[in-house]
Design a protein around this motif. Structure first.
Motif, PDB file in Angstrom:
ATOM      1  N   SER A   1      44.690  35.627  31.372  1.00 56.93           N
ATOM      2  CA  SER A   1      43.956  35.209  30.177  1.00 56.93           C
ATOM      3  C   SER A   1      42.583  34.703  30.624  1.00 56.93           C
ATOM      4  O   SER A   1      42.366  34.448  31.817  1.00 56.93           O
ATOM      5  N   ILE A   2      41.693  34.515  29.680  1.00 54.59           N
ATOM      6  CA  ILE A   2      40.366  33.964  29.991  1.00 54.59           C
ATOM      7  C   ILE A   2      40.522  32.581  30.614  1.00 54.59           C
ATOM      8  O   ILE A   2      39.859  32.252  31.596  1.00 54.59           O
ATOM      9  N   GLY A   3      41.399  31.762  30.050  1.00 49.06           N
ATOM     10  CA  GLY A   3      41.626  30.421  30.587  1.00 49.06           C
ATOM     11  C   GLY A   3      42.111  30.462  32.025  1.00 49.06           C
ATOM     12  O   GLY A   3      41.686  29.652  32.861  1.00 49.06           O
ATOM     13  N   GLU A   4      43.000  31.390  32.314  1.00 50.49           N
ATOM     14  CA  GLU A   4      43.502  31.531  33.687  1.00 50.49           C
ATOM     15  C   GLU A   4      42.392  31.994  34.620  1.00 50.49           C
ATOM     16  O   GLU A   4      42.292  31.533  35.759  1.00 50.49           O
ATOM     17  N   LEU A   5      41.543  32.896  34.145  1.00 54.12           N
ATOM     18  CA  LEU A   5      40.435  33.365  34.967  1.00 54.12           C
ATOM     19  C   LEU A   5      39.489  32.208  35.292  1.00 54.12           C
ATOM     20  O   LEU A   5      39.019  32.074  36.419  1.00 54.12           O
ATOM     21  N   HIS A   6      39.226  31.350  34.305  1.00 51.59           N
ATOM     22  CA  HIS A   6      38.352  30.212  34.556  1.00 51.59           C
ATOM     23  C   HIS A   6      39.019  29.200  35.480  1.00 51.59           C
ATOM     24  O   HIS A   6      38.344  28.536  36.280  1.00 51.59           O
ATOM     25  N   ALA A   7      40.348  29.091  35.440  1.00 49.04           N
ATOM     26  CA  ALA A   7      41.062  28.239  36.393  1.00 49.04           C
ATOM     27  C   ALA A   7      40.940  28.822  37.808  1.00 49.04           C
ATOM     28  O   ALA A   7      40.764  28.072  38.776  1.00 49.04           O
ATOM     29  N   ILE A   8      41.002  30.140  37.926  1.00 45.43           N
ATOM     30  CA  ILE A   8      40.803  30.789  39.225  1.00 45.43           C
ATOM     31  C   ILE A   8      39.416  30.450  39.758  1.00 45.43           C
ATOM     32  O   ILE A   8      39.243  30.128  40.930  1.00 45.43           O
ATOM     33  N   GLU A   9      38.431  30.493  38.870  1.00 47.21           N
ATOM     34  CA  GLU A   9      37.060  30.146  39.257  1.00 47.21           C
ATOM     35  C   GLU A   9      36.989  28.698  39.745  1.00 47.21           C
ATOM     36  O   GLU A   9      36.312  28.395  40.730  1.00 47.21           O
ATOM     37  N   ALA A  10      37.706  27.799  39.078  1.00 47.27           N
ATOM     38  CA  ALA A  10      37.728  26.389  39.484  1.00 47.27           C
ATOM     39  C   ALA A  10      38.401  26.222  40.839  1.00 47.27           C
ATOM     40  O   ALA A  10      37.911  25.484  41.703  1.00 47.27           O
ATOM     41  N   ILE A  11      39.496  26.915  41.052  1.00 51.46           N
ATOM     42  CA  ILE A  11      40.217  26.837  42.334  1.00 51.46           C
ATOM     43  C   ILE A  11      39.343  27.371  43.457  1.00 51.46           C
ATOM     44  O   ILE A  11      39.333  26.835  44.570  1.00 51.46           O
ATOM     45  N   ALA A  12      38.564  28.409  43.168  1.00 54.08           N
ATOM     46  CA  ALA A  12      37.694  29.014  44.181  1.00 54.08           C
ATOM     47  C   ALA A  12      36.643  28.042  44.697  1.00 54.08           C
ATOM     48  O   ALA A  12      36.128  28.217  45.809  1.00 54.08           O
ATOM     49  N   GLN A  13      36.334  27.000  43.934  1.00 51.49           N
ATOM     50  CA  GLN A  13      35.342  26.020  44.379  1.00 51.49           C
ATOM     51  C   GLN A  13      35.783  25.336  45.668  1.00 51.49           C
ATOM     52  O   GLN A  13      34.946  24.865  46.432  1.00 51.49           O
ATOM     53  N   GLY A  14      37.095  25.278  45.901  1.00 55.11           N
ATOM     54  CA  GLY A  14      37.616  24.623  47.098  1.00 55.11           C
ATOM     55  C   GLY A  14      37.647  25.517  48.325  1.00 55.11           C
ATOM     56  O   GLY A  14      38.009  25.064  49.410  1.00 55.11           O
ATOM     57  N   ARG A  15      37.296  26.764  48.145  1.00 55.26           N
ATOM     58  CA  ARG A  15      37.326  27.742  49.217  1.00 55.26           C
ATOM     59  C   ARG A  15      38.687  27.720  49.928  1.00 55.26           C
ATOM     60  O   ARG A  15      39.704  27.617  49.297  1.00 55.26           O
ATOM     61  N   ARG A  16      38.703  27.787  51.241  1.00 51.15           N
ATOM     62  CA  ARG A  16      39.982  27.841  51.968  1.00 51.15           C
ATOM     63  C   ARG A  16      40.707  26.500  51.990  1.00 51.15           C
ATOM     64  O   ARG A  16      41.918  26.450  52.165  1.00 51.15           O
ATOM     65  N   ALA A  17      39.966  25.406  51.828  1.00 53.15           N
ATOM     66  CA  ALA A  17      40.592  24.079  51.848  1.00 53.15           C
ATOM     67  C   ALA A  17      41.406  23.829  50.591  1.00 53.15           C
ATOM     68  O   ALA A  17      42.300  23.004  50.571  1.00 53.15           O
ATOM     69  N   GLY A  18      41.086  24.538  49.516  1.00 52.72           N
ATOM     70  CA  GLY A  18      41.780  24.348  48.260  1.00 52.72           C
ATOM     71  C   GLY A  18      41.227  23.163  47.489  1.00 52.72           C
ATOM     72  O   GLY A  18      40.311  22.470  47.939  1.00 52.72           O
ATOM     73  N   VAL A  19      41.800  22.943  46.329  1.00 57.31           N
ATOM     74  CA  VAL A  19      41.401  21.842  45.462  1.00 57.31           C
ATOM     75  C   VAL A  19      42.659  21.181  44.914  1.00 57.31           C
ATOM     76  O   VAL A  19      43.741  21.773  44.917  1.00 57.31           O
ATOM     77  N   SER A  20      42.494  19.972  44.412  1.00 57.29           N
ATOM     78  CA  SER A  20      43.621  19.298  43.777  1.00 57.29           C
ATOM     79  C   SER A  20      43.750  19.777  42.335  1.00 57.29           C
ATOM     80  O   SER A  20      42.798  20.318  41.758  1.00 57.29           O
ATOM     81  N   VAL A  21      44.913  19.548  41.762  1.00 58.64           N
ATOM     82  CA  VAL A  21      45.124  19.885  40.361  1.00 58.64           C
ATOM     83  C   VAL A  21      44.162  19.066  39.498  1.00 58.64           C
ATOM     84  O   VAL A  21      43.606  19.567  38.517  1.00 58.64           O
ATOM     85  N   SER A  22      43.922  17.828  39.891  1.00 63.97           N
ATOM     86  CA  SER A  22      42.968  16.977  39.159  1.00 63.97           C
ATOM     87  C   SER A  22      41.570  17.567  39.184  1.00 63.97           C
ATOM     88  O   SER A  22      40.847  17.513  38.183  1.00 63.97           O
ATOM     89  N   ASP A  23      41.172  18.127  40.336  1.00 68.37           N
ATOM     90  CA  ASP A  23      39.857  18.765  40.432  1.00 68.37           C
ATOM     91  C   ASP A  23      39.747  19.931  39.457  1.00 68.37           C
ATOM     92  O   ASP A  23      38.718  20.114  38.801  1.00 68.37           O
ATOM     93  N   VAL A  24      40.801  20.719  39.363  1.00 74.09           N
ATOM     94  CA  VAL A  24      40.809  21.859  38.444  1.00 74.09           C
ATOM     95  C   VAL A  24      40.689  21.356  37.005  1.00 74.09           C
ATOM     96  O   VAL A  24      39.892  21.884  36.213  1.00 74.09           O
ATOM     97  N   ALA A  25      41.438  20.319  36.663  1.00 72.32           N
ATOM     98  CA  ALA A  25      41.386  19.765  35.308  1.00 72.32           C
ATOM     99  C   ALA A  25      39.978  19.264  34.982  1.00 72.32           C
ATOM    100  O   ALA A  25      39.453  19.540  33.894  1.00 72.32           O
TER     101      ALA A  25
END
Length: 163
Positions: free
Chosen positions: A36-60
């Motif tokens: 979905s569009i929302g899922e795609l934008h969540a993927i974009e948010a997760i990508a901000q963390g690169r290989r280190a990843g991000v927290s769920v709070s960061d995504v929110a």
């Protein structure tokens, strides 16, 4: 609203709807309708963390949604194979989210679309027009942020929402 205002409003509304439609069509072709569009934008948010990843709070925070909403979206992405979760080695309470190869490919396609969209817009503008566009968009974003902040404050206070 005067004629110029009506024209700008129509252009903004058309651009908004067109961007959403093209993103939806792109999703259908690149993910076979799996995202979905929302899922795609969540993927974009997760990508901000690169290989280190991000927290769920960061995504929110990045998506400007509640923590439970981000948690549900991330769970869907994990189930579909676009993201993976792991516990932090330093603090087991912290969950880190990273993109899988499939998620990285979806993010790259989305990023490419945005690059092409911006390139198409800028290609027809002179330097002075580009600066004016940036100024106008900054003004628009400021208005949207102020309005959003005010509406949240009014909702928290139980007051009426006025535009």
């Amino acid at each position: 609203m005067d004629a110029l205002g009506r024209e700008i409003n129509a252009l903004l509304m058309n651009a908004y709807r067109s961007i959403l439609k093209v993103e939806e069509d792109m999703l259908k072709s690149t993910s076979q309708g799996a995202l979905s569009i929302g899922e795609l934008h969540a993927i974009e948010a997760i990508a901000q963390g690169r290989r280190a990843g991000v927290s769920v709070s960061d995504v929110a925070q990045w998506l400007k949604v509640s923590l439970p909403s981000a948690t549900v979206t991330i769970a869907k992405l994990v189930k579909k194979g676009y993201a993976e979760k792991s516990r932090s080695a330093q603090d087991g309470r912290v969950v880190t989210v990273r993109l899988t190869r499939l998620g990285s490919r979806a993010n790259a396609a989305h990023h490419y679309f945005h690059e092409q969209m911006v390139s198409a817009l800028l290609s027809s503008l002179k330097d002075s027009e580009r600066q004016a566009l940036i100024g106008g968009l900054n003004g628009l974003n400021g208005f949207l942020k102020r309005t959003s902040d005010r509406l949240k404050a009014e909702a928290a206070a139980g007051g009426e929402k006025k535009l």
